[in-house]
Design a protein around this motif. Structure first.
Motif, PDB file in Angstrom:
ATOM      1  N   TYR A 189      13.092   6.648   0.744  1.00 26.58           N
ATOM      2  CA  TYR A 189      12.408   5.490   1.308  1.00 26.58           C
ATOM      3  C   TYR A 189      11.316   4.966   0.362  1.00 26.58           C
ATOM      4  O   TYR A 189      11.077   3.755   0.272  1.00 26.58           O
ATOM      5  N   VAL A 190      10.635   5.876  -0.327  1.00 26.76           N
ATOM      6  CA  VAL A 190       9.616   5.447  -1.289  1.00 26.76           C
ATOM      7  C   VAL A 190      10.252   4.640  -2.409  1.00 26.76           C
ATOM      8  O   VAL A 190       9.725   3.594  -2.840  1.00 26.76           O
ATOM      9  N   GLU A 191      11.396   5.112  -2.912  1.00 24.83           N
ATOM     10  CA  GLU A 191      12.075   4.374  -3.983  1.00 24.83           C
ATOM     11  C   GLU A 191      12.519   2.992  -3.511  1.00 24.83           C
ATOM     12  O   GLU A 191      12.426   1.992  -4.253  1.00 24.83           O
ATOM     13  N   THR A 192      12.976   2.910  -2.266  1.00 20.29           N
ATOM     14  CA  THR A 192      13.380   1.611  -1.722  1.00 20.29           C
ATOM     15  C   THR A 192      12.190   0.669  -1.638  1.00 20.29           C
ATOM     16  O   THR A 192      12.279  -0.529  -1.992  1.00 20.29           O
ATOM     17  N   LEU A 193      11.069   1.172  -1.178  1.00 15.98           N
ATOM     18  CA  LEU A 193       9.864   0.345  -1.089  1.00 15.98           C
ATOM     19  C   LEU A 193       9.400  -0.108  -2.471  1.00 15.98           C
ATOM     20  O   LEU A 193       8.941  -1.243  -2.655  1.00 15.98           O
ATOM     21  N   GLN A 194       9.513   0.756  -3.443  1.00 16.18           N
ATOM     22  CA  GLN A 194       9.078   0.392  -4.789  1.00 16.18           C
ATOM     23  C   GLN A 194       9.991  -0.663  -5.418  1.00 16.18           C
ATOM     24  O   GLN A 194       9.533  -1.607  -6.058  1.00 16.18           O
ATOM     25  N   ASP A 195      11.303  -0.499  -5.206  1.00 17.83           N
ATOM     26  CA  ASP A 195      12.252  -1.414  -5.828  1.00 17.83           C
ATOM     27  C   ASP A 195      12.239  -2.801  -5.177  1.00 17.83           C
ATOM     28  O   ASP A 195      12.429  -3.821  -5.846  1.00 17.83           O
ATOM     29  N   ASP A 196      12.042  -2.838  -3.864  1.00 16.69           N
ATOM     30  CA  ASP A 196      12.131  -4.109  -3.136  1.00 16.69           C
ATOM     31  C   ASP A 196      10.797  -4.485  -2.484  1.00 16.69           C
ATOM     32  O   ASP A 196      10.772  -5.107  -1.423  1.00 16.69           O
ATOM     33  N   ALA A 197       9.724  -4.115  -3.117  1.00 15.74           N
ATOM     34  CA  ALA A 197       8.406  -4.342  -2.510  1.00 15.74           C
ATOM     35  C   ALA A 197       8.132  -5.822  -2.251  1.00 15.74           C
ATOM     36  O   ALA A 197       7.547  -6.194  -1.225  1.00 15.74           O
ATOM     37  N   ASP A 198       8.588  -6.702  -3.165  1.00 16.21           N
ATOM     38  CA  ASP A 198       8.276  -8.124  -3.021  1.00 16.21           C
ATOM     39  C   ASP A 198       9.182  -8.819  -2.007  1.00 16.21           C
ATOM     40  O   ASP A 198       8.772  -9.776  -1.346  1.00 16.21           O
ATOM     41  N   ALA A 205       9.665  -2.785   6.223  1.00 21.75           N
ATOM     42  CA  ALA A 205       8.754  -1.947   5.445  1.00 21.75           C
ATOM     43  C   ALA A 205       7.945  -1.042   6.354  1.00 21.75           C
ATOM     44  O   ALA A 205       7.723   0.144   6.052  1.00 21.75           O
TER      45      ALA A 205
END
Length: 397
Positions: A189-198, A205
């Motif tokens: 989930y952290v990687e998903t948030l980092q990759d698609d943060a914008d 989120a």
């Protein structure tokens, strides 16, 4: 050769006289001489004292008897063999192999290829065999040869060591799996948030962050339970001696486990005040674990009863009962195993670590108590803990 002083001379004279009579009677000189000679030879043999018993045999019998007396009350099974036949078997060996092994060929008594090979080599050494008394047991057989064809065979039970090693291996494997699962979820989930943060939707989120928080708390609970279990095992031989108001402790820990949202489901009954010698933190953890389990797995909105009552004059009985679905009989003997779950998916969804009852069992053992679990499908589960009352703890140890 016989002793001349012990030779029966009167009987020899009678034999000589009989020979003379035979000659006079016409029996013939040769026949009379032969009979007389045979008669006197027989008298010589009869008059000779019996040969003394062999010193070696006498020494062997004495050695076996003394070793039997020495080994009789040893906790380890020990047998003494003479030319591969069992001459002595101590009490532990007779219990292990049966009393019939005395004078039996030791190879027939053991019936294990490894043991037979060790005995046939007729040298000092050892062998490891399985299934000597029960299918899963493991024994090391040590053999020491002695003079005169004798040998001492000792049996060392290695079953507990093997079980402990296997339990440690299973524990490490299970703990690694349990730790890896929430970590993988958090990292994903952290990687998903980092990759698609914008571009990530705020609601999604927020849901991701909620999952990360939930898995993080689960990981924290798991590490906490592992540390608790390690601490309790390290102190298992240290009998607690601090007097504790057990009645007040049970009320306090039960309310803490329920929290404000589940307090209404508790039904606490105590007949009197009880004082036990114990570790406050561990006993509170015991009560919290039992109450939390009952609230989680009991039926929704059904009460959880907590009953404290005397058990004879020396013990107090704490009973925690729910009205849930119950547990199938085949699961009950395994409930106190680490990471054992009857329904893994439901347990993880409710935040369980699979260590709660294992911790309870170790706390009970440290306090010299007893844990009983009963369950009926469709009716619920009842867990009872018996603890010695103050001033009786040492007697129960």
């Amino acid at each position: 050769m016989g002793d001349r002083s012990s030779f029966p001379w009167p009987a020899a004279g009678l034999a000589l006289a009989a020979g003379i009579v035979m000659i006079v009677s016409g029996a013939g000189v040769a026949l009379a001489f032969a009979v007389t000679l045979l008669w006197m030879g027989t008298l010589w043999m009869v008059g000779s004292p019996a040969p003394p018993p062999s010193a070696g045999v006498e020494q062997e019998a004495m050695s076996a008897e003394r070793m039997g007396e020495l080994f009789e009350f040893s906790d380890s099974p020990i047998i003494v063999t003479r030319r591969n036949r069992v001459a002595v078997a101590n009490r532990a060996a007779r219990k292990l192999l049966g009393p019939h092994i005395i004078e039996q060929d030791v190879r027939m008594a053991l019936r294990q290829p490894e043991a037979i090979s060790l005995i046939d080599r007729d040298t000092d050494g050892f062998a490891v065999i399985r299934g000597l008394a029960r299918r899963q047991d493991i024994w090391r057989i040590n053999r020491k040869t002695l003079e005169g064809g004798m040998a001492v065979i000792e049996f060392v039970n290695r079953t507990a060591e093997a079980d402990t090693a296997r339990a440690h291996t299973d524990f490490v494997a299970n703990a690694s799996h349990e730790l890896r699962t929430p970590l993988a979820s958090i990292l994903g989930y952290v990687e998903t948030l980092q990759d698609d943060a914008d571009d990530l939707d705020p609601a999604m989120a927020k849901r991701f962050l909620g999952t990360i928080e939930r898995e993080g708390r689960r990981l924290q609970d798991l590490v906490s339970d592992l540390m608790s279990l390690s601490r309790i095992e390290a102190e298992k031989d240290d009998l607690p001696s601090d007097p504790i108001d057990f009645t007040a402790l049970v009320r306090r820990a039960a309310l803490d486990a329920a929290g404000p949202e589940r307090t209404a489901r508790l039904a606490i009954e105590t007949e009197t005040d009880f004082t036990v010698c114990g570790d406050v933190q561990q006993l509170e953890q015991l009560v919290r674990n039992l109450v939390d389990n009952a609230l989680k797995y009991g039926g929704e909105d059904t009460p959880v009863s907590i009953h404290l009552q005397p058990q004879g004059s020396k013990r107090v009985r704490l009973t925690v009962a729910d009205q849930g679905e119950g547990i199938a009989p085949e699961h009950i003997p395994h409930l106190t195993r680490r990471f054992y779950r009857t329904d893994p998916g439901r347990s993880r969804a409710s935040g369980g670590t699979g260590l709660g009852l294992a911790i309870v069992k170790h706390i009970v053992e440290r306090h010299r108590g007893r844990l009983d679990i009963e369950s009926t499908l469709g009716e619920g589960t009842r867990v009872a803990v018996l603890l010695p009352i103050e001033n009786e703890a040492e007697d129960e140890a």
